[in-house]
Structures are given as structure tokens and as C-alpha cells.
Design a protein around this motif. Structure first.
Motif, short mmCIF file in Angstrom:
data_model
loop_
_atom_site.label_atom_id
_atom_site.label_comp_id
_atom_site.label_asym_id
_atom_site.label_seq_id
_atom_site.Cartn_x
_atom_site.Cartn_y
_atom_site.Cartn_z
N GLY A 140 -18.36 35.10 3.71
CA GLY A 140 -17.60 34.60 2.57
C GLY A 140 -16.30 35.34 2.43
O GLY A 140 -15.93 36.17 3.25
N GLY A 141 -15.61 35.05 1.40
CA GLY A 141 -14.32 35.70 1.23
C GLY A 141 -13.33 34.79 0.53
O GLY A 141 -13.73 33.90 -0.21
N PRO A 142 -12.06 35.05 0.75
CA PRO A 142 -11.46 35.88 1.78
C PRO A 142 -11.63 37.38 1.54
O PRO A 142 -11.99 37.78 0.44
CB PRO A 142 -9.97 35.49 1.72
CG PRO A 142 -9.77 35.08 0.30
CD PRO A 142 -11.05 34.40 -0.11
N PRO A 143 -11.39 38.20 2.59
CA PRO A 143 -11.50 39.66 2.41
C PRO A 143 -10.63 40.14 1.27
O PRO A 143 -9.58 39.57 0.98
CB PRO A 143 -11.00 40.20 3.77
CG PRO A 143 -11.22 39.08 4.73
CD PRO A 143 -10.99 37.82 3.95
N ARG A 144 -11.09 41.19 0.61
CA ARG A 144 -10.41 41.87 -0.49
C ARG A 144 -10.41 41.06 -1.79
O ARG A 144 -9.86 41.50 -2.79
CB ARG A 144 -8.97 42.25 -0.12
CG ARG A 144 -8.87 43.19 1.08
CD ARG A 144 -7.42 43.61 1.33
NE ARG A 144 -7.31 44.49 2.47
CZ ARG A 144 -7.17 44.07 3.73
NH1 ARG A 144 -7.12 42.77 3.97
NH2 ARG A 144 -7.08 44.93 4.71
N ASP A 145 -11.02 39.88 -1.79
CA ASP A 145 -11.15 39.11 -3.03
C ASP A 145 -12.54 39.35 -3.58
O ASP A 145 -13.52 38.74 -3.16
CB ASP A 145 -10.93 37.62 -2.75
CG ASP A 145 -10.95 36.79 -4.04
OD1 ASP A 145 -11.30 37.35 -5.10
OD2 ASP A 145 -10.63 35.59 -3.98
#
Length: 283
Positions: free
Chosen positions: A161-166
Motif C-alpha cells: 500500500g501507500g504511497p510511501p511516507r503517506d
């Protein structure tokens, strides 16, 4: 390219950080989501029911610096049954969840509602197959086409899942080495209202041959800790009476709870306000 050169390039391709930091890895070294789900399901399929005695800790609504503690017993069994009993509290709440219903007994009266989002936590721990787990993640709006690595404390985790850093994007975390479920950030929408839940499965310990269970389970909303379950005793895969999860018999023992009338101009908020009212009154 020499072996030493390749090692140097690979090493500089890794960027590790602490907390919930991202672990950047070249795309070719990430396992695909379907394989990760299969590996996790190999772990969760070993469990089909459990009984947990826990110390439940939650912030005091009247004093943000204080913590309310209570002793609770949880019973859970496939496919989606969950029973919760509070111990030693006058007017305590008993709760039974299953088959799309949530029955709560408060001061001897019955409240019927749809299952709450956080009631999903046992289904993650005893998903019987990759298909079952994949369906749960899809229902929680997890993007199965995205995979990356993150850190949860000292653990490196695969994240689907993600996007990364979210941090608010629907996502599922599992331990990189043992493939235990570590975290689910899931989203559901009902009557035009979106609900985001963040469940964390922490501090795993061995409870049987080749079976590990979390000893701490946390529930977060809006980046705030709502509830922490500190497990005192764990029993798994032992016979549980069918009567524990008999919704009809449970409902038949208690008269319906008469709810205060809600103003007609605020129908969308009625259920959530009633939930807060009852939790504050009877916790």
C-alpha cells in the motif's frame, strides 16, 4: 562490473532511518504483494481461535494526562466472531460481534449496531488463507500494487500500500523476516463518512510450537492512541463453546436499550455521538 563494485553500488542504494522511516531498496529486491500475502497467511493460518486476558489502557477523557485501566477478556474465532467481557466493573459492558452485527449489553440492556472498524483485528491474526487476507486488505482499500520497506521501531517491515511516507494511506505491514502482521491502516466508507483505523500488533512472543502472537495491540486514530491492549495470558486453538458466539441467544437475554432522541437536522452524526456518549458513561 566487479563484485566489489556491485556491493558498493548496492550498499549506497540502501537508506535506513529510525521510527517510521523509509527503507529505500532497489525495485528488484522487493517481494511482490501476492507473495507477501501468501507468506503472512502461512503464519496466520496456524491460528483459528484465541482467548486473551488483557489490561486495556485508554486516555481519560476528563484528564488527558491520566490513563483509564480495566481488565478485559477477549474471545475470538473464525471467521469473524469476537466476544469482549470487562471484568470487575459495575455496569460493565459485554460485547458480541459476528455476521455483520455488534451487540453490546450496557446495564442489562442491549444495543445493536454495525460492527465497528476496530473489531476487525482478530480477522488479521487468524486469516485462514492468502485469499482471505487479500480480501480483507482489499476491503480496507489497501493498494495491492505498491510494496516498499519501512521501519517500525527496530523492525524492518514490508509495507503493502501507500504511497510511501503517506501515513494515512491504507497500508498493511508485516515483519520482513518472519512475516507476522505488524500494522493495518485501513479505510472504510459508510453513509458518505470515511473512517480510518490504525491497528498495530507489537511485541510478538511464542505461544505454541511455531505460533507467535502479539503481546501488545494498539488502536490509533488521527495519530492519537485510542486504546492499548497489554496481553496478560494467551490461549490459542483450544475448544471454545459455541454458546460464546450465539448472537440470537445473547440478544434474547436482554431488553433493547432506549436511546436518547437525536436532533433531526444532524442525522449523519447521530451514531458517532451516541458511541461517544455511551463510551464516556460506561468506560
Amino acid at each position: 562490473m566487479s563484485l566489489m563494485h556491485r556491493l558498493v553500488v548496492f550498499t549506497f542504494g540502501l537508506s535506513l532511518s529510525v521510527g517510521f522511516g523509509t527503507v529505500e531498496v532497489a525495485h528488484g529486491y522487493l517481494l511482490p504483494s501476492q507473495q507477501l500475502i501468501e507468506f503472512v497467511a502461512r503464519q496466520t493460518s496456524k491460528l483459528y481461535n484465541f482467548r486473551l486476558e488483557v489490561r486495556a489502557e485508554s486516555p481519560d477523557p476528563d484528564n488527558p494526562e491520566a490513563v483509564v485501566e480495566r481488565e478485559i477478556v477477549f474471545y475470538a474465532a473464525r471467521p469473524d466472531f469476537l466476544r469482549q467481557e470487562t471484568i470487575g466493573v459495575e455496569g460493565a459492558t459485554a460485547i458480541l460481534v459476528g455476521s455483520g452485527r455488534r451487540l453490546s449489553v450496557i446495564d442489562g440492556q442491549l444495543l445493536t449496531e454495525e460492527p465497528r472498524h476496530e473489531d476487525i483485528f482478530p480477522k488479521i491474526l487468524f486469516a485462514r488463507s492468502a485469499e482471505t487476507l487479500g480480501s480483507i486488505l482489499a476491503e480496507e482499500q489497501v493498494d495491492l500494487n505498491q510494496v516498499h520497506l519501512r521501519r517500525l521501531g527496530r523492525q524492518i517491515a514490508y509495507v503493502i500500500g501507500g504511497p510511501p511516507r503517506d501515513s494515512d494511506a491504507p497500508q498493511f505491514w508485516c515483519d520482513k523476516e518472519r512475516f507476522w502482521p505488524l500494522r493495518l491502516v485501513g479505510r472504510r466508507s459508510r453513509q458518505g463518512i470515511s473512517d480510518l483505523v490504525d491497528i498495530r500488533f507489537l511485541s510478538y512472543r511464542q505461544v505454541a510450537s511455531d505460533i507467535w502472537m502479539p503481546s501488545v495491540i494498539e488502536f490509533h486514530r488521527e495519530k492519537q492512541l485510542l486504546l492499548r491492549l497489554v496481553v496478560q495470558t494467551t490461549q490459542i486453538n483450544e475448544p471454545l463453546s459455541d454458546a460464546l458466539f450465539d448472537l440470537e441467544a445473547f440478544a434474547a437475554k436482554h431488553p433493547p436499550l432506549i436511546l436518547p432522541k437525536e436532533p433531526s437536522e444532524r442525522p449523519a452524526e447521530g451514531l458517532e455521538e451516541m458511541r461517544r456518549y455511551l463510551e464516556k458513561k460506561y468506560d
